[in-house]
Design an enzyme around this catalytic site. Structure first.
Site, PDB file in Angstrom:
ATOM      1  CB  CYS A   4      -0.982   0.066   1.201  1.00  0.00           C
ATOM      2  SG  CYS A   4      -1.909   1.499   1.375  1.00  0.00           S
ATOM      3  CB  CYS A   7       0.780   1.288   4.390  1.00  0.00           C
ATOM      4  SG  CYS A   7      -0.757   0.802   4.809  1.00  0.00           S
ATOM      5  CG  ASP A  30      -3.314  14.328  -4.921  1.00  0.00           C
ATOM      6  OD1 ASP A  30      -4.079  13.855  -4.425  1.00  0.00           O
ATOM      7  OD2 ASP A  30      -2.765  14.294  -6.006  1.00  0.00           O
ATOM      8  CG  HIS A  46      -4.357  -0.675   5.158  1.00  0.00           C
ATOM      9  ND1 HIS A  46      -4.071   0.170   4.124  1.00  0.00           N
ATOM     10  CD2 HIS A  46      -5.458  -1.259   4.727  1.00  0.00           C
ATOM     11  CE1 HIS A  46      -4.615  -0.163   2.920  1.00  0.00           C
ATOM     12  NE2 HIS A  46      -5.416  -1.300   3.089  1.00  0.00           N
ATOM     13  CG  ASN A  86     -12.808  10.072  -5.170  1.00  0.00           C
ATOM     14  OD1 ASN A  86     -13.982  11.002  -4.994  1.00  0.00           O
ATOM     15  ND2 ASN A  86     -11.535  10.775  -5.488  1.00  0.00           N
ATOM     16  CG  HIS A  97      -3.865   4.096   3.257  1.00  0.00           C
ATOM     17  ND1 HIS A  97      -3.002   3.278   4.036  1.00  0.00           N
ATOM     18  CD2 HIS A  97      -4.585   4.994   4.326  1.00  0.00           C
ATOM     19  CE1 HIS A  97      -2.874   3.759   5.196  1.00  0.00           C
ATOM     20  NE2 HIS A  97      -3.727   4.909   5.456  1.00  0.00           N
ATOM     21  CG  HIS A  99      -7.129   8.740   0.214  1.00  0.00           C
ATOM     22  ND1 HIS A  99      -7.256   7.549  -0.247  1.00  0.00           N
ATOM     23  CD2 HIS A  99      -7.626   9.880  -1.051  1.00  0.00           C
ATOM     24  CE1 HIS A  99      -7.529   7.539  -1.555  1.00  0.00           C
ATOM     25  NE2 HIS A  99      -7.756   8.766  -2.126  1.00  0.00           N
ATOM     26  CG  HIS A 101      -8.845  13.928  -2.381  1.00  0.00           C
ATOM     27  ND1 HIS A 101      -8.126  13.789  -3.042  1.00  0.00           N
ATOM     28  CD2 HIS A 101      -9.585  12.878  -2.391  1.00  0.00           C
ATOM     29  CE1 HIS A 101      -7.831  12.778  -3.983  1.00  0.00           C
ATOM     30  NE2 HIS A 101      -8.595  12.165  -3.328  1.00  0.00           N
TER      31      HIS A 101
HETATM   32  P1  AMP Z   1      -8.418   8.545  -5.082  1.00  0.00           P
HETATM   33  O1  AMP Z   1      -8.431   8.762  -6.552  1.00  0.00           O
HETATM   34  O2  AMP Z   1      -9.500   9.530  -4.473  1.00  0.00           O
HETATM   35  O3  AMP Z   1      -7.815   7.528  -4.531  1.00  0.00           O
HETATM   36  O4  AMP Z   1      -7.054   9.555  -4.634  1.00  0.00           O
HETATM   37  C1  AMP Z   1      -5.666   9.160  -4.818  1.00  0.00           C
HETATM   38  C2  AMP Z   1      -4.881  10.458  -4.751  1.00  0.00           C
HETATM   39  O5  AMP Z   1      -3.647  10.067  -4.357  1.00  0.00           O
HETATM   40  C3  AMP Z   1      -4.879  11.077  -6.217  1.00  0.00           C
HETATM   41  O6  AMP Z   1      -5.309  12.376  -5.972  1.00  0.00           O
HETATM   42  C4  AMP Z   1      -3.054  10.999  -6.578  1.00  0.00           C
HETATM   43  O7  AMP Z   1      -2.635  12.152  -7.098  1.00  0.00           O
HETATM   44  C5  AMP Z   1      -2.912  10.775  -5.030  1.00  0.00           C
HETATM   45  N1  AMP Z   1      -1.284  10.210  -4.869  1.00  0.00           N
HETATM   46  C6  AMP Z   1      -1.156   8.930  -5.464  1.00  0.00           C
HETATM   47  N2  AMP Z   1       0.248   8.554  -5.160  1.00  0.00           N
HETATM   48  C7  AMP Z   1       0.811   9.746  -4.215  1.00  0.00           C
HETATM   49  C8  AMP Z   1       1.954   9.868  -3.558  1.00  0.00           C
HETATM   50  N3  AMP Z   1       3.011   8.996  -3.663  1.00  0.00           N
HETATM   51  N4  AMP Z   1       1.923  11.154  -3.270  1.00  0.00           N
HETATM   52  C9  AMP Z   1       1.107  12.069  -2.928  1.00  0.00           C
HETATM   53  N5  AMP Z   1      -0.224  12.002  -3.574  1.00  0.00           N
HETATM   54  C10 AMP Z   1      -0.150  10.613  -4.186  1.00  0.00           C
END
Ligand code: AMP
Length: 117
Positions: A4, A7, A30, A46, A86, A97, A99, A101
């Site tokens: 993950c 994680c 992001d 997690h 989402n 995982h 999160h 926004h």
């Molecule tokens: P979601 O589509 O709601 O699952 O959002 C996942 C978000 O994680 C997206 O906006 C990606 O740009 C962001 N993301 C993925 N990997 C990373 C990372 N290593 N560092 C920062 N943001 C990330």
């Protein structure tokens, strides 16, 4: 979860542009910002998605929102902001995982999705 990405960020194994960290919550910028301010807030432990929130683990969600309010103030979002989650395939969740926004720094549109019949 060994595979993950969030994680790994929480464990310090992958770098992130952190804006807040404590024992249970991490917030970082992001990689692909959709607004002038775009921060992700995650529990360090997690949890796969909102669909996995239970009475046993929901305390960290309340804490995430306390942190979000604090970060919004610190990042100058006095005029408002949006918090987005989402969940699952239909919700277009891409990282499995939990999160949230935190988006701000511009006037948002509504509804946030194209109209469909
Ligand atoms: P979601 O589509 O709601 O699952 O959002 C996942 C978000 O994680 C997206 O906006 C990606 O740009 C962001 N993301 C993925 N990997 C990373 C990372 N290593 N560092 C920062 N943001 C990330």
């Amino acid at each position: 979860m060994s595979d993950c990405v969030f994680c790994k960020i929480a464990a310090g194994e992958i770098p992130a542009n952190k804006v807040y960290e404590d024992d249970t919550v991490l917030a970082f910028r992001d990689l692909d910002p959709q607004a002038p301010v775009h921060v992700l807030l995650i529990p360090k432990a997690h949890i796969a998605s909102v669909a996995e929130i239970t009475p046993e683990n929901s305390g960290v969600v309340a804490h995430i929102f306390e942190v979000a309010a604090q970060i919004a103030k610190e990042l100058g979002l006095e005029n408002g902001f949006r918090i987005v989650n989402n969940c699952g395939e239909d919700g277009m969740q891409s990282v499995q995982h939990l999160h949230f926004h935190l988006l701000g720094g511009k006037k948002m549109g509504w509804p946030p999705f194209p109209a469909q019949s």
